[in-house]
Design an enzyme around this catalytic site. Structure first.
Site, PDB file in Angstrom:
ATOM      1  N   GLY A   1       0.822  -1.217   0.000  1.00  0.00           N
ATOM      2  CA  GLY A   1       0.000   0.000   0.000  1.00  0.00           C
ATOM      3  C   GLY A   1       0.850   1.259   0.000  1.00  0.00           C
TER       4      GLY A   1
ATOM      5  N   ASN B   1      -2.880  -8.713   0.688  1.00  0.00           N
ATOM      6  CA  ASN B   1      -3.811  -9.473  -0.165  1.00  0.00           C
ATOM      7  C   ASN B   1      -4.091  -8.748  -1.480  1.00  0.00           C
ATOM      8  OD1 ASN B   1      -5.545  -7.443   0.541  1.00  0.00           O
ATOM      9  ND2 ASN B   1      -7.067  -8.739   1.544  1.00  0.00           N
TER      10      ASN B   1
ATOM     11  N   SER C   1      -4.706   6.536  13.472  1.00  0.00           N
ATOM     12  CA  SER C   1      -5.063   7.743  12.727  1.00  0.00           C
ATOM     13  C   SER C   1      -5.524   8.828  13.689  1.00  0.00           C
ATOM     14  CB  SER C   1      -6.201   7.376  11.780  1.00  0.00           C
ATOM     15  OG  SER C   1      -6.891   8.513  11.370  1.00  0.00           O
TER      16      SER C   1
ATOM     17  N   TYR D   1     -14.854   3.786  10.157  1.00  0.00           N
ATOM     18  CA  TYR D   1     -13.399   3.677  10.009  1.00  0.00           C
ATOM     19  C   TYR D   1     -12.694   4.150  11.292  1.00  0.00           C
ATOM     20  CZ  TYR D   1      -8.710   5.279   8.925  1.00  0.00           C
ATOM     21  OH  TYR D   1      -7.366   5.511   8.989  1.00  0.00           O
TER      22      TYR D   1
ATOM     23  N   LYS E   1     -10.330   2.147  14.331  1.00  0.00           N
ATOM     24  CA  LYS E   1      -8.997   2.524  14.837  1.00  0.00           C
ATOM     25  C   LYS E   1      -9.035   2.634  16.368  1.00  0.00           C
ATOM     26  CE  LYS E   1      -6.898   2.447  10.976  1.00  0.00           C
ATOM     27  NZ  LYS E   1      -5.935   1.381  10.691  1.00  0.00           N
TER      28      LYS E   1
ATOM     29  N   PHE F   1      -1.419  11.778  10.810  1.00  0.00           N
ATOM     30  CA  PHE F   1      -2.230  12.900  10.344  1.00  0.00           C
ATOM     31  C   PHE F   1      -2.417  12.686   8.836  1.00  0.00           C
ATOM     32  CE2 PHE F   1      -3.410  15.276  14.052  1.00  0.00           C
ATOM     33  CZ  PHE F   1      -2.822  14.441  14.992  1.00  0.00           C
ATOM     34  N   ASN F   2      -2.189  13.644   7.965  1.00  0.00           N
ATOM     35  CA  ASN F   2      -2.528  13.407   6.550  1.00  0.00           C
ATOM     36  C   ASN F   2      -1.295  13.097   5.708  1.00  0.00           C
ATOM     37  OD1 ASN F   2      -4.868  14.824   7.741  1.00  0.00           O
ATOM     38  ND2 ASN F   2      -5.668  14.668   5.668  1.00  0.00           N
TER      39      ASN F   2
ATOM     40  N   ARG G   1      -5.844  20.808   8.019  1.00  0.00           N
ATOM     41  CA  ARG G   1      -5.249  19.492   8.278  1.00  0.00           C
ATOM     42  C   ARG G   1      -3.740  19.655   8.443  1.00  0.00           C
ATOM     43  NH1 ARG G   1      -9.766  18.655   8.502  1.00  0.00           N
ATOM     44  NH2 ARG G   1     -11.088  17.064   7.550  1.00  0.00           N
TER      45      ARG G   1
HETATM   46  N1  UDP Z   1     -10.999  17.512   0.197  1.00  0.00           N
HETATM   47  C1  UDP Z   1     -11.586  18.293  -0.772  1.00  0.00           C
HETATM   48  N2  UDP Z   1     -11.819  17.748  -2.007  1.00  0.00           N
HETATM   49  C2  UDP Z   1     -11.497  16.446  -2.300  1.00  0.00           C
HETATM   50  C3  UDP Z   1     -10.883  15.661  -1.302  1.00  0.00           C
HETATM   51  C4  UDP Z   1     -10.661  16.210  -0.054  1.00  0.00           C
HETATM   52  O1  UDP Z   1     -11.899  19.456  -0.541  1.00  0.00           O
HETATM   53  O2  UDP Z   1     -11.742  16.015  -3.439  1.00  0.00           O
HETATM   54  C5  UDP Z   1     -10.740  18.085   1.525  1.00  0.00           C
HETATM   55  C6  UDP Z   1     -11.486  17.373   2.648  1.00  0.00           C
HETATM   56  O3  UDP Z   1     -12.768  17.912   2.792  1.00  0.00           O
HETATM   57  C7  UDP Z   1     -10.568  17.679   3.830  1.00  0.00           C
HETATM   58  C8  UDP Z   1      -9.168  17.746   3.226  1.00  0.00           C
HETATM   59  O4  UDP Z   1      -9.373  17.945   1.819  1.00  0.00           O
HETATM   60  O5  UDP Z   1     -10.878  18.931   4.362  1.00  0.00           O
HETATM   61  C9  UDP Z   1      -8.374  16.482   3.438  1.00  0.00           C
HETATM   62  O6  UDP Z   1      -9.174  15.404   3.041  1.00  0.00           O
HETATM   63  P1  UDP Z   1      -8.615  13.934   2.846  1.00  0.00           P
HETATM   64  O7  UDP Z   1      -9.749  13.078   2.356  1.00  0.00           O
HETATM   65  O8  UDP Z   1      -7.374  13.979   2.013  1.00  0.00           O
HETATM   66  O9  UDP Z   1      -8.171  13.500   4.301  1.00  0.00           O
HETATM   67  P2  UDP Z   1      -8.982  13.387   5.682  1.00  0.00           P
HETATM   68  O10 UDP Z   1      -8.440  14.479   6.545  1.00  0.00           O
HETATM   69  O11 UDP Z   1     -10.434  13.508   5.412  1.00  0.00           O
HETATM   70  O12 UDP Z   1      -8.599  12.045   6.208  1.00  0.00           O
END
Ligand code: UDP
Length: 342
Positions: A14, A36, A128, A153, A157, A180-181, A233
């Site tokens: 992954g 897998n 997470s 999800y 966690k 985080f991200n 984020r």
């Molecule tokens: N986001 C967005 N458009 C997209 C995907 C994500 O505006 O197509 C925003 C989402 O609302 C969040 C941020 O980007 O505020 C990070 O989202 P992501 O899904 O990458 O990570 P998360 O923090 O939700 O796990």
């Protein structure tokens, strides 16, 4: 010469898993991948081989299958396991919660049983920042309250962390890294994020949109209580995140108690808005993005970023890459993968 430690990496094909495999090999460990391939691709295994110039042993095995997992443990002598194998899409978990509970919980309990049988006692777990839910205060520390999860999800966690805490009774020494991200890609351009289908996450959507594989980006919400109205984020380069796992293994080896459960935030400590990510991507890569504002995404948290000082101190870990570099690497990977010249 003493034998190099051997580490099993579940979910090693992954996004975060593959980058961690590379860091482990480069740090001198023997690595075995267990995956897998349900949410990943063999392309990542090729990328790992090309970067490390070795072939990392790979088992196409599902961690919820006790017999198959037992066989892997019989054929190898592991010193530790890093457990990435799990489903990870917040939105998807809302529409198929049973799959999430079954897969994410069962793979951990099955793994722990097999580890216990084979006397493997060290585990690093992919957690997470979703465990914090919508925090009252930012940055969040490891002491911040664990609120009701806003998705199945997130709930998996939280439950997995509880299971690991209880697993101390089996003599397990576990570290849970609360990511985080994660964004970016390997600086070589040979490994990166390869989501199956339409990307849920921001940066892969941006790179695929810039590559013309997707349409215009929708920014989910612009009336949040943040400086520009978009969510905040903490974006961390995937190679830095991978490095935190290598440090976590060092940390486990230094523990004197027979068992334990330790949690660490792995983020940069810097909160960034969605619009800032978009602008920085355009600037650093000289690419124009098409985007518009849309409604808020259900389950989204307004603002979360880490206080990573515990990891800085106890894991002796520090992020090395900037967000700019992460966005450059992410675009480099996308261009290489799609064979785009620019
Ligand atoms: N986001 C967005 N458009 C997209 C995907 C994500 O505006 O197509 C925003 C989402 O609302 C969040 C941020 O980007 O505020 C990070 O989202 P992501 O899904 O990458 O990570 P998360 O923090 O939700 O796990």
């Amino acid at each position: 010469m003493s034998k190099k430690p051997t580490i099993a990496v579940t979910g090693g094909a992954g996004f975060i898993g593959s980058h961690t495999v590379v860091q482990l090999v480069e740090a001198g460990y023997e690595v075995v991948i267990i995956d897998n391939l349900s949410r990943s691709d063999r392309t990542m295994l090729d990328g790992i081989s090309r970067i490390t110039k070795t072939t990392v042993p790979f088992y196409e095995v599902d961690c919820t299958d006790p017999k198959a997992l037992d066989k892997v443990f019989l054929e190898n002598s592991f010193d530790a396991v890093i457990h990435f194998a799990a489903y990870k899409a917040v939105g998807e978990s809302v529409s198929m919660p049973l799959d999430y509970y079954e897969n994410n919980i069962l793979s951990l309990t099955t793994l722990l049983r097999v580890m216990n049988k084979h006397a493997v006692r060290s585990l690093i777990f992919s957690s997470s920042c979703t465990v914090y839910g919508e925090p009252d205060m930012v940055p969040v520390t490891e002491q911040s309250p664990i609120k009701l999860a806003n998705s199945p999800y997130g709930a998996t966690k939280q439950m997995c962390e509880r299971i690991l805490e209880d697993a101390k009774v089996y003599g397990i020494q576990a570290v849970s890294l609360r990511y985080f991200n994660p964004i970016g890609a390997h600086p070589s351009g040979l490994l990166g994020e390869l989501p199956i289908g339409v990307p849920n996450n921001l940066v892969p959507f941006i790179t695929q949109s810039a590559a013309g594989v997707r349409g215009s980006l929708t920014i989910f919400g612009n009336d949040y209580q943040t400086p520009d109205g978009t969510c905040i984020r903490d974006y961390i380069h995937v190679v830095d995140l991978a490095d935190a796992h290598v440090r976590a293994f060092d940390f486990i080896r230094q523990q004197e108690e027979a068992s334990g459960f330790h949690v660490f935030n792995v983020g940069t400590g810097r909160g960034v808005t969605v619009l800032e990510v978009v602008k920085e991507f355009e600037e650093v890569n000289k690419v124009k993005l098409n985007y518009s504002f849309g409604p808020k995404r259900p389950g989204d948290i307004e603002k979360v970023f880490a206080d990573p000082s515990k990891a800085f101190k106890s894991l002796m870990w520090r992020p090395k890459f900037s967000m700019k570099e992460a966005l450059q690497h992410a675009w480099q990977w996308e261009k290489n993968f799609r064979k785009i010249e620019q």
